[in-house]
Design an enzyme around this catalytic site. Sequence first.
Site, PDB file in Angstrom:
ATOM      1  N   LYS A 173      26.563  71.417   6.245  1.00 22.20           N
ATOM      2  CA  LYS A 173      27.985  71.717   6.024  1.00 22.20           C
ATOM      3  C   LYS A 173      28.338  72.965   6.823  1.00 22.20           C
ATOM      4  CE  LYS A 173      31.483  70.148   3.619  1.00 22.20           C
ATOM      5  NZ  LYS A 173      31.744  68.793   3.091  1.00 22.20           N
ATOM      6  N   ASP A 192      36.718  68.213   6.629  1.00 21.62           N
ATOM      7  CA  ASP A 192      36.737  68.544   5.195  1.00 21.62           C
ATOM      8  C   ASP A 192      38.096  69.227   4.992  1.00 21.62           C
ATOM      9  OD1 ASP A 192      34.717  68.683   2.728  1.00 21.62           O
ATOM     10  OD2 ASP A 192      35.816  70.561   2.704  1.00 21.62           O
TER      11      ASP A 192
HETATM   12  P1  NDP Z   1      42.779  68.280   2.918  1.00 17.69           P
HETATM   13  O1  NDP Z   1      42.768  69.557   3.652  1.00 17.69           O
HETATM   14  O2  NDP Z   1      43.287  67.055   3.600  1.00 17.69           O
HETATM   15  O3  NDP Z   1      43.572  68.416   1.552  1.00 17.69           O
HETATM   16  C1  NDP Z   1      43.217  69.357   0.600  1.00 17.69           C
HETATM   17  C2  NDP Z   1      44.167  69.262  -0.564  1.00 17.69           C
HETATM   18  O4  NDP Z   1      43.681  70.052  -1.651  1.00 17.69           O
HETATM   19  C3  NDP Z   1      45.540  69.820  -0.234  1.00 17.69           C
HETATM   20  O5  NDP Z   1      46.505  69.157  -1.001  1.00 17.69           O
HETATM   21  C4  NDP Z   1      45.393  71.278  -0.648  1.00 17.69           C
HETATM   22  O6  NDP Z   1      46.622  71.919  -0.907  1.00 17.69           O
HETATM   23  C5  NDP Z   1      44.573  71.150  -1.896  1.00 17.69           C
HETATM   24  N1  NDP Z   1      43.802  72.384  -2.073  1.00 17.69           N
HETATM   25  C6  NDP Z   1      42.941  72.961  -1.216  1.00 17.69           C
HETATM   26  N2  NDP Z   1      42.448  74.106  -1.704  1.00 17.69           N
HETATM   27  C7  NDP Z   1      43.019  74.269  -2.899  1.00 17.69           C
HETATM   28  C8  NDP Z   1      42.929  75.255  -3.888  1.00 17.69           C
HETATM   29  N3  NDP Z   1      42.135  76.341  -3.748  1.00 17.69           N
HETATM   30  N4  NDP Z   1      43.658  75.072  -5.023  1.00 17.69           N
HETATM   31  C9  NDP Z   1      44.446  73.972  -5.170  1.00 17.69           C
HETATM   32  N5  NDP Z   1      44.580  72.995  -4.264  1.00 17.69           N
HETATM   33  C10 NDP Z   1      43.881  73.149  -3.152  1.00 17.69           C
HETATM   34  O7  NDP Z   1      41.271  68.068   2.442  1.00 17.69           O
HETATM   35  P2  NDP Z   1      40.551  66.740   1.944  1.00 17.69           P
HETATM   36  O8  NDP Z   1      41.495  65.837   1.268  1.00 17.69           O
HETATM   37  O9  NDP Z   1      39.753  66.229   3.080  1.00 17.69           O
HETATM   38  O10 NDP Z   1      39.509  67.342   0.902  1.00 17.69           O
HETATM   39  C11 NDP Z   1      39.791  67.430  -0.496  1.00 17.69           C
HETATM   40  C12 NDP Z   1      38.481  67.519  -1.266  1.00 17.69           C
HETATM   41  O11 NDP Z   1      37.691  66.343  -0.999  1.00 17.69           O
HETATM   42  C13 NDP Z   1      37.573  68.699  -0.893  1.00 17.69           C
HETATM   43  O12 NDP Z   1      36.880  69.115  -2.036  1.00 17.69           O
HETATM   44  C14 NDP Z   1      36.589  68.085   0.094  1.00 17.69           C
HETATM   45  O13 NDP Z   1      35.380  68.799   0.140  1.00 17.69           O
HETATM   46  C15 NDP Z   1      36.394  66.707  -0.543  1.00 17.69           C
HETATM   47  N6  NDP Z   1      35.880  65.648   0.314  1.00 17.69           N
HETATM   48  C16 NDP Z   1      36.497  65.330   1.499  1.00 17.69           C
HETATM   49  C17 NDP Z   1      36.011  64.292   2.274  1.00 17.69           C
HETATM   50  C18 NDP Z   1      36.697  63.850   3.510  1.00 17.69           C
HETATM   51  O14 NDP Z   1      36.255  62.850   4.100  1.00 17.69           O
HETATM   52  N7  NDP Z   1      37.739  64.497   3.966  1.00 17.69           N
HETATM   53  C19 NDP Z   1      34.801  63.563   1.878  1.00 17.69           C
HETATM   54  C20 NDP Z   1      34.281  63.915   0.592  1.00 17.69           C
HETATM   55  C21 NDP Z   1      34.809  64.944  -0.136  1.00 17.69           C
HETATM   56  P3  NDP Z   1      47.272  72.915   0.164  1.00 17.69           P
HETATM   57  O15 NDP Z   1      47.853  72.034   1.230  1.00 17.69           O
HETATM   58  O16 NDP Z   1      48.268  73.678  -0.594  1.00 17.69           O
HETATM   59  O17 NDP Z   1      46.145  73.770   0.672  1.00 17.69           O
HETATM   60  O1  2IT Z   2      32.150  66.214   1.700  1.00 14.03           O
HETATM   61  C1  2IT Z   2      32.022  65.279   2.520  1.00 14.03           C
HETATM   62  O2  2IT Z   2      31.264  64.336   2.298  1.00 14.03           O
HETATM   63  C2  2IT Z   2      32.815  65.327   3.739  1.00 14.03           C
HETATM   64  N1  2IT Z   2      33.617  66.236   3.911  1.00 14.03           N
HETATM   65  C3  2IT Z   2      32.652  64.266   4.780  1.00 14.03           C
HETATM   66  C4  2IT Z   2      31.446  64.555   5.637  1.00 14.03           C
HETATM   67  C5  2IT Z   2      31.264  63.647   6.828  1.00 14.03           C
HETATM   68  O3  2IT Z   2      30.321  63.934   7.579  1.00 14.03           O
HETATM   69  O4  2IT Z   2      32.004  62.684   7.014  1.00 14.03           O
END
Ligand code: NDP
Ligand code: 2IT
Length: 445
Positions: free
Chosen positions: A126, A166
Amino acid sequence: MSVYAQKVLDSLKTRYADQPEFVQAATEILNTLQPVIEKHPEYEKAGLLERYVEPERIIIFRVPWIDDEGKVQVNRGYRVQFNSAIGPYKGGLRLHPSVNLSIIKFLGLEQILKNSLTGLPIGGGKGGSDFDPKGKSDNEVMRFCQSFMTELYRHIGKDVDVPAGDIGVGAREIGYLYGQYKRITGLYEGVLTGKGLTYGGSLARTQATGYGLCYFTEAMLKANGQQIAGKTVVISGSGNVAIYANEKITQMGAKVVAMSDSNGYVYDPNGIQLNVVKEIKEGRRGRIREYVDAVPGATYTEGCSGIWTIPCDIALPCATQNEINGESAEQLIKNGVMAVAEGANMPSTLEATAAFQKAGVLFGPAKAANAGGVAVSALEMSQNSLRLSWTFDEVDNRLKDIMNGIFSKVNAAAKEYATEGDYVAGANIAGFLKVAEAMMAQGAV
Ligand code: NDP
Ligand code: 2IT
């Protein structure tokens, strides 16, 4: 907890007292491994847990970049190459002001077991930076990404370490990072995933984490004689994971009544109109509060945690770590929640997880429930190596099979080693066994 696991955890707590998120993730994992440790006394002799909790390599670097005023800004970059026992390091990059070593290490530790659960050959890593993309121009984001990659490129490669997105890293950032990697190395290779479709990306990667979360939830409900159709759902966040979780669970016949961002949440009793959310968030990087300007009858409330006071059958936390504490969990339980599946990484505190499990709520932990994103990333790596592109349906069907497979593994491990229905223990144990076997086979490295 086994005496051996407790010893390893105590030592972590002393050495890394300044890394609370990392210690939290390690506590949850080590808490559940007792049956495995008992069955494999050779692990202790081989120092397996000590090696498992210590990253193979941590890279921390300066990221200087020039803002639109011509001023030099400096951020800190990280890549934690945690474990390569079952494949090249794989895991996302997070750009958020809260990023520090504790957060990257907790995410890396979780990623090892998540990637193992996918059944695909990917190790755990990561990275990220405390750079805040919010309010920056496209040019500033580009200059940051180019500077970040100017250091990172020497540590990664298609068979070495393959980063992805992420929080704060989507198609735009991956594009800039990829362009700079190619420019420096001259290599057109699958060194990043989540790439655009015109330059080696996979169909369905954008949807994969959210869709996968719903496939996992469906499998979990089905195994317990329940179904998604007709259920009321609350989803936190409104980013990549939240949006596609909403899309799929709505297709499955549920109604999503609330979504949020880091400022507050919207409640729409008629069901959130996803096209409005997409237009605000994907279209113009706006704020969720703007939803109420477009949809009469919807309300906006400042603050994030209030979203968990809205009654629902299914809660899908898809924003960030520790967004559901013990109090929010009790509120959800009081309001009759029957299932919680984690789209975000470690969104529930240890107290919240314990409360859900005690109340008999079906609980799908992140490393199992949100593994669809990294699984399709691994499929993107396969397509890049083959120099082929599969259709959307081909990738989506593989994703479905992988998520069903993960639920089966987690369910079976819970039954065999722990308590039926304890998917936290099931996920940790099923994920750990493969990594442990590979580490044992490869000797004390
Ligand atoms: P994005 O950046 O696309 O979206 C993040 C969302 O979460 C936004 O709505 C953001 O709001 C909100 N957010 C972020 N930080 C905070 C905080 N401290 N308090 C409240 N809301 C918050 O990210 P993702 O959708 O990609 O990721 C969301 C979660 O999913 C994370 O935990 C990530 O690790 C996990 N994840 C992502 C994967 C992926 O493929 N993208 C895979 C597996 C897990 P704002 O716009 O106001 O910051
Ligand atoms: O938390 C996660 O699994 C991710 N942000 C996606 C990682 C990836 O390599 O696609």
